[in-house]
Design a protein around this motif. Sequence first.
Motif, mmCIF file in Angstrom:
data_model
loop_
_atom_site.group_PDB
_atom_site.id
_atom_site.type_symbol
_atom_site.label_atom_id
_atom_site.label_comp_id
_atom_site.label_asym_id
_atom_site.label_seq_id
_atom_site.Cartn_x
_atom_site.Cartn_y
_atom_site.Cartn_z
ATOM 1 N N GLY A 1 -82.629 28.662 -40.418
ATOM 2 C CA GLY A 1 -81.674 28.470 -39.325
ATOM 3 C C GLY A 1 -82.185 27.547 -38.240
ATOM 4 O O GLY A 1 -81.425 27.065 -37.407
ATOM 5 N N LEU A 2 -83.505 27.277 -38.209
ATOM 6 C CA LEU A 2 -84.090 26.419 -37.180
ATOM 7 C C LEU A 2 -84.256 24.998 -37.703
ATOM 8 O O LEU A 2 -84.768 24.789 -38.808
ATOM 9 N N SER A 3 -83.826 24.033 -36.894
ATOM 10 C CA SER A 3 -84.020 22.610 -37.196
ATOM 11 C C SER A 3 -84.559 21.923 -35.959
ATOM 12 O O SER A 3 -84.190 22.265 -34.829
ATOM 13 N N VAL A 4 -85.447 20.966 -36.168
ATOM 14 C CA VAL A 4 -85.923 20.114 -35.072
ATOM 15 C C VAL A 4 -85.475 18.695 -35.378
ATOM 16 O O VAL A 4 -85.351 18.309 -36.542
ATOM 17 N N LEU A 5 -85.201 17.942 -34.308
ATOM 18 C CA LEU A 5 -84.721 16.586 -34.554
ATOM 19 C C LEU A 5 -85.282 15.610 -33.544
ATOM 20 O O LEU A 5 -85.681 15.976 -32.445
ATOM 21 N N ALA A 6 -85.314 14.358 -33.966
ATOM 22 C CA ALA A 6 -85.720 13.244 -33.111
ATOM 23 C C ALA A 6 -84.667 12.153 -33.264
ATOM 24 O O ALA A 6 -84.138 11.929 -34.357
ATOM 25 N N ASN A 7 -84.366 11.506 -32.166
ATOM 26 C CA ASN A 7 -83.309 10.510 -32.140
ATOM 27 C C ASN A 7 -83.783 9.275 -31.386
ATOM 28 O O ASN A 7 -84.460 9.391 -30.371
ATOM 29 N N MET A 8 -83.440 8.095 -31.867
ATOM 30 C CA MET A 8 -83.687 6.841 -31.166
ATOM 31 C C MET A 8 -82.364 6.091 -31.089
ATOM 32 O O MET A 8 -81.653 5.982 -32.081
ATOM 33 N N ALA A 9 -82.030 5.607 -29.882
ATOM 34 C CA ALA A 9 -80.813 4.820 -29.699
ATOM 35 C C ALA A 9 -81.158 3.553 -28.934
ATOM 36 O O ALA A 9 -81.848 3.610 -27.919
ATOM 37 N N TYR A 10 -80.706 2.421 -29.455
ATOM 38 C CA TYR A 10 -80.890 1.125 -28.782
ATOM 39 C C TYR A 10 -79.517 0.496 -28.584
ATOM 40 O O TYR A 10 -78.671 0.527 -29.487
ATOM 41 N N GLU A 11 -79.287 -0.055 -27.400
ATOM 42 C CA GLU A 11 -78.093 -0.854 -27.139
ATOM 43 C C GLU A 11 -78.522 -2.156 -26.490
ATOM 44 O O GLU A 11 -79.393 -2.173 -25.622
ATOM 45 N N GLY A 12 -77.900 -3.245 -26.920
ATOM 46 C CA GLY A 12 -78.247 -4.572 -26.431
ATOM 47 C C GLY A 12 -77.779 -4.829 -25.008
ATOM 48 O O GLY A 12 -77.124 -3.988 -24.388
ATOM 49 N N PRO A 13 -78.104 -6.003 -24.479
ATOM 50 C CA PRO A 13 -77.710 -6.348 -23.113
ATOM 51 C C PRO A 13 -76.198 -6.364 -22.939
ATOM 52 O O PRO A 13 -75.454 -6.496 -23.914
ATOM 53 N N ARG A 14 -75.770 -6.244 -21.677
ATOM 54 C CA ARG A 14 -74.337 -6.246 -21.369
ATOM 55 C C ARG A 14 -74.092 -6.848 -19.997
ATOM 56 O O ARG A 14 -74.964 -6.830 -19.146
ATOM 57 N N GLU A 15 -72.888 -7.358 -19.818
ATOM 58 C CA GLU A 15 -72.487 -7.936 -18.540
ATOM 59 C C GLU A 15 -72.136 -6.831 -17.561
ATOM 60 O O GLU A 15 -71.563 -5.813 -17.938
ATOM 61 N N VAL A 16 -72.460 -7.050 -16.275
ATOM 62 C CA VAL A 16 -72.197 -6.062 -15.243
ATOM 63 C C VAL A 16 -70.905 -6.383 -14.486
ATOM 64 O O VAL A 16 -70.112 -5.498 -14.202
ATOM 65 N N PHE A 17 -70.706 -7.666 -14.160
ATOM 66 C CA PHE A 17 -69.545 -8.083 -13.372
ATOM 67 C C PHE A 17 -68.611 -8.952 -14.204
ATOM 68 O O PHE A 17 -69.047 -9.625 -15.139
ATOM 69 N N PRO A 18 -67.312 -8.969 -13.861
ATOM 70 C CA PRO A 18 -66.345 -9.742 -14.644
ATOM 71 C C PRO A 18 -66.637 -11.245 -14.721
ATOM 72 O O PRO A 18 -66.207 -11.898 -15.660
ATOM 73 N N ASP A 19 -67.386 -11.794 -13.751
ATOM 74 C CA ASP A 19 -67.645 -13.240 -13.772
ATOM 75 C C ASP A 19 -68.880 -13.608 -14.595
ATOM 76 O O ASP A 19 -69.321 -14.760 -14.578
ATOM 77 N N ASP A 20 -69.454 -12.667 -15.331
ATOM 78 C CA ASP A 20 -70.642 -12.883 -16.173
ATOM 79 C C ASP A 20 -71.859 -13.360 -15.369
ATOM 80 O O ASP A 20 -72.748 -14.020 -15.901
ATOM 81 N N SER A 21 -71.919 -13.009 -14.074
ATOM 82 C CA SER A 21 -73.016 -13.473 -13.225
ATOM 83 C C SER A 21 -74.258 -12.607 -13.322
ATOM 84 O O SER A 21 -75.352 -13.046 -12.982
ATOM 85 N N THR A 22 -74.110 -11.368 -13.760
ATOM 86 C CA THR A 22 -75.249 -10.456 -13.812
ATOM 87 C C THR A 22 -75.228 -9.706 -15.131
ATOM 88 O O THR A 22 -74.215 -9.146 -15.517
ATOM 89 N N ARG A 23 -76.368 -9.708 -15.783
ATOM 90 C CA ARG A 23 -76.499 -9.042 -17.079
ATOM 91 C C ARG A 23 -77.649 -8.054 -16.995
ATOM 92 O O ARG A 23 -78.697 -8.366 -16.461
ATOM 93 N N ILE A 24 -77.421 -6.839 -17.523
ATOM 94 C CA ILE A 24 -78.529 -5.885 -17.601
ATOM 95 C C ILE A 24 -79.130 -5.982 -18.995
ATOM 96 O O ILE A 24 -78.427 -6.266 -19.964
ATOM 97 N N PRO A 25 -80.432 -5.782 -19.088
ATOM 98 C CA PRO A 25 -81.079 -5.912 -20.398
ATOM 99 C C PRO A 25 -80.731 -4.752 -21.308
ATOM 100 O O PRO A 25 -80.220 -3.720 -20.874
ATOM 101 N N GLY A 26 -81.037 -4.933 -22.571
ATOM 102 C CA GLY A 26 -80.875 -3.857 -23.532
ATOM 103 C C GLY A 26 -81.836 -2.722 -23.210
ATOM 104 O O GLY A 26 -82.777 -2.887 -22.442
ATOM 105 N N TRP A 27 -81.596 -1.562 -23.799
ATOM 106 C CA TRP A 27 -82.444 -0.406 -23.542
ATOM 107 C C TRP A 27 -82.625 0.407 -24.817
ATOM 108 O O TRP A 27 -81.818 0.331 -25.730
ATOM 109 N N THR A 28 -83.704 1.166 -24.844
ATOM 110 C CA THR A 28 -83.981 2.076 -25.958
ATOM 111 C C THR A 28 -84.251 3.459 -25.383
ATOM 112 O O THR A 28 -84.971 3.592 -24.397
ATOM 113 N N ARG A 29 -83.662 4.466 -25.999
ATOM 114 C CA ARG A 29 -83.838 5.845 -25.542
ATOM 115 C C ARG A 29 -84.311 6.695 -26.716
ATOM 116 O O ARG A 29 -83.810 6.570 -27.820
ATOM 117 N N TRP A 30 -85.291 7.575 -26.442
ATOM 118 C CA TRP A 30 -85.813 8.504 -27.445
ATOM 119 C C TRP A 30 -85.485 9.928 -26.994
ATOM 120 O O TRP A 30 -85.691 10.274 -25.837
#
Length: 191
Positions: A136-165
């Motif tokens: 009944g017991l399970s252990v798990l590990a997860n990794m998620a990565y998402e690439g960069p994205r635009e912050v404002f509609p005029d494409d003036s500011t972009r945040i970098p991609g990130w990885t979460r464990w």
Amino acid sequence: SVTPNAPFFKDKGLPQPLTRSRQWEGGFKHAVGADQWGVAVYDVTQPQYADVLADASQAPSDTNEYVHVRDGNKHTRGIEGEAQTRIAALTLRASVMAQRARNEGGSDPAVGRTPTNVPGRSVKLLADYAVTALPGLSVLANMAYEGPREVFPDDSTRIPGWTRWDLGARYVQSLGGSTLTWRAGLVNLFD
């Protein structure tokens, strides 16, 4: 869509005319024993909205009234792949996605080509281990990565991609004719 219910909107709280999104998707899935995989391609066109001056001859100010109108589309094309396998008590899963999202046909030249908050790629990995010594017991590990994205509609500011464990545990307990699932986890382990 409904016009925002703010005092500076001429059409505040009123429903917008019906609009339609267009989407097509095609894919293939395959499974043999404990192994499975799939791939899908998609193309989605969604209407976008903008707040524009009710009287286009006026210069923008705090006293102007605005209207909420349809203004172009967000067009996204992409491909996704996923795979899963089981090796004794260990289950492994992976998925990848790559997409191209663009604003099309809008009236405001200040709005950039890339929609806000839409990553161009992502990767997800999961390992789930069923502890045989404690049924009944399970252990798990997860990794998620998402690439960069635009912050404002005029494409003036972009945040970098990130990885979460992440790390977690799940315990499934039988109670008479019911099942109770206990979960505990640590999200974003390294931050």
